[in-house]
Each structure stands twice: as structure tokens, then as C-alpha cells.
Design a protein around this motif. Structure first.
Motif, PDB file in Angstrom:
ATOM      1  N   VAL A  29      -6.704   3.255   5.337  1.00 45.23           N
ATOM      2  CA  VAL A  29      -7.270   1.914   5.209  1.00 45.23           C
ATOM      3  C   VAL A  29      -6.551   1.029   6.214  1.00 45.23           C
ATOM      4  N   LEU A  73      -5.834  -2.517   7.310  1.00 42.78           N
ATOM      5  CA  LEU A  73      -5.907  -3.882   6.807  1.00 42.78           C
ATOM      6  C   LEU A  73      -6.012  -4.829   7.994  1.00 42.78           C
ATOM      7  N   ASP A 133     -10.623  -2.974   6.175  1.00 44.69           N
ATOM      8  CA  ASP A 133     -10.759  -4.020   5.162  1.00 44.69           C
ATOM      9  C   ASP A 133     -10.249  -5.331   5.731  1.00 44.69           C
ATOM     10  N   GLY A 183      -8.939  -9.189   2.488  1.00 42.59           N
ATOM     11  CA  GLY A 183      -7.758  -9.518   1.711  1.00 42.59           C
ATOM     12  C   GLY A 183      -7.107 -10.845   2.062  1.00 42.59           C
ATOM     13  N   SER A 229      -2.533 -10.103  -1.298  1.00 36.62           N
ATOM     14  CA  SER A 229      -3.196  -8.865  -1.729  1.00 36.62           C
ATOM     15  C   SER A 229      -2.982  -7.748  -0.708  1.00 36.62           C
ATOM     16  N   ASP A 230      -2.949  -8.081   0.581  1.00 38.76           N
ATOM     17  CA  ASP A 230      -2.657  -7.063   1.601  1.00 38.76           C
ATOM     18  C   ASP A 230      -1.253  -6.498   1.397  1.00 38.76           C
ATOM     19  N   ARG A 283      -1.185  -4.143  -1.542  1.00 30.56           N
ATOM     20  CA  ARG A 283      -1.821  -2.864  -1.170  1.00 30.56           C
ATOM     21  C   ARG A 283      -0.888  -2.022  -0.315  1.00 30.56           C
ATOM     22  N   MET A 284      -0.209  -2.665   0.628  1.00 28.43           N
ATOM     23  CA  MET A 284       0.735  -1.941   1.479  1.00 28.43           C
ATOM     24  C   MET A 284       1.879  -1.366   0.638  1.00 28.43           C
ATOM     25  N   SER A 295       2.057  -0.647  -2.447  1.00 26.38           N
ATOM     26  CA  SER A 295       1.674   0.352  -3.447  1.00 26.38           C
ATOM     27  C   SER A 295       0.923   1.546  -2.863  1.00 26.38           C
ATOM     28  N   ALA A 296       0.763   1.583  -1.556  1.00 26.74           N
ATOM     29  CA  ALA A 296       0.060   2.711  -0.920  1.00 26.74           C
ATOM     30  C   ALA A 296       0.880   3.996  -1.038  1.00 26.74           C
ATOM     31  N   SER A 326       7.936  -0.052  -1.133  1.00 25.26           N
ATOM     32  CA  SER A 326       7.112   1.131  -1.339  1.00 25.26           C
ATOM     33  C   SER A 326       7.921   2.296  -1.910  1.00 25.26           C
TER      34      SER A 326
END
Length: 141
Positions: A25, A27, A67, A70, A74-75, A78-79, A81-82, A100
Motif C-alpha cells: 500500500v 500512502l 491510497d 488518509g 491515520s497514515d 497504518r504505517m 501497524s503494518a 512498529s
């Protein structure tokens, strides 16, 4: 650092650490949504398309999503928790990498805010955190 340079660095990391990647993904909201000029948006989208092409060359079955919807928060979530995170330079990216728990890779530089700062040798900070070597337009800087 151009899209091919980033793609080459990412491919070396995936091969070296046998990182399980089947979906990427990209971002893109940072360049597209956050008060960027038309010229910056155009340049950013061109780089994303080039990077997507490089990844498709190397990994034809890879699912690639872009995507741009975001927010900065939120980005970042996402980073962080990737399951696998490959970033460029900058403190925003480094903060997400530090939070992370997955596989992660960052440039091998002494100062993450400047990719032209002193280079460190490619190495692992942790088993799942790799400092990758990179080029700029195919050349070491």
C-alpha cells in the motif's frame, strides 16, 4: 532518491531478509491532500506510478494499492501497524518505524532527516529492523 532507487533497495531487503510481501500500500495522501501545489501533486503521482511499475517488474503477482484518502494521523497509524514497513527518510517515518512491531526498513543514514548525511553500513538494528543502503539516480551519494 528516485523510484527505481527505492525499488532496488526494497527488492534487496525483501530478498536478504526473506520478507513475506504479497501486498503493498503506497500512502500518497501527504503529497496529494495536504495543501500541495498542482505541480507537487503531479510530480508525486508520477513518482508513485514509476515506483508501482518498478515493483510490478520485479513482482508481477504483487497487489499494489495507492491510497490518497488518509490524514496524517491515520497514515501514521497504518504505517505503525503494518506487518511490513519500508520507509524513506524523515522523522515522521522513523516515528512510525519505531512504534512498529513488524518487519521494517529505513535508510542507512546517521541523520534520518537528510538522506545525504553520513552513511551507515547496511545492518540490522533488530532482527526485524533493517538499515538499507540506497542510491540516488543509480549512484552512491
Amino acid at each position: 532518491v528516485g523510484p527505481r532507487d527505492v525499488g532496488d533497495a526494497m527488492a534487496r531487503w525483501i530478498a536478504k531478509d526473506r520478507v513475506p510481501v504479497n501486498r503493498v500500500v503506497l500512502l500518497a495522501s501527504g503529497n496529494i491532500r495536504h495543501r500541495s501545489s498542482d505541480e507537487t501533486i503531479s510530480k508525486g503521482m508520477k513518482m508513485i506510478e514509476e515506483f508501482r511499475d518498478v515493483l510490478k517488474e520485479r513482482y508481477p503477482s504483487l497487489t499494489i494499492e495507492v491510497d490518497s484518502t488518509g490524514t496524517p494521523d491515520s497514515d501514521w497509524v497504518r504505517m505503525a501497524s503494518a506487518p511490513c514497513l519500508f520507509t524513506g527518510h524523515g522523522s515522521y517515518a522513523l516515528a512510525a518505524v519505531a512504534a512498529s512491531r513488524g518487519y521494517r526498513a529505513t535508510p542507512s543514514v546517521a541523520n534520518v532527516n537528510f538522506f545525504t548525511s553520513e552513511r551507515l553500513p547496511p545492518s540490522h538494528l533488530r532482527k526485524t529492523w533493517y538499515l538499507y543502503d540506497f542510491t540516488v539516480d543509480g549512484k552512491k551519494v
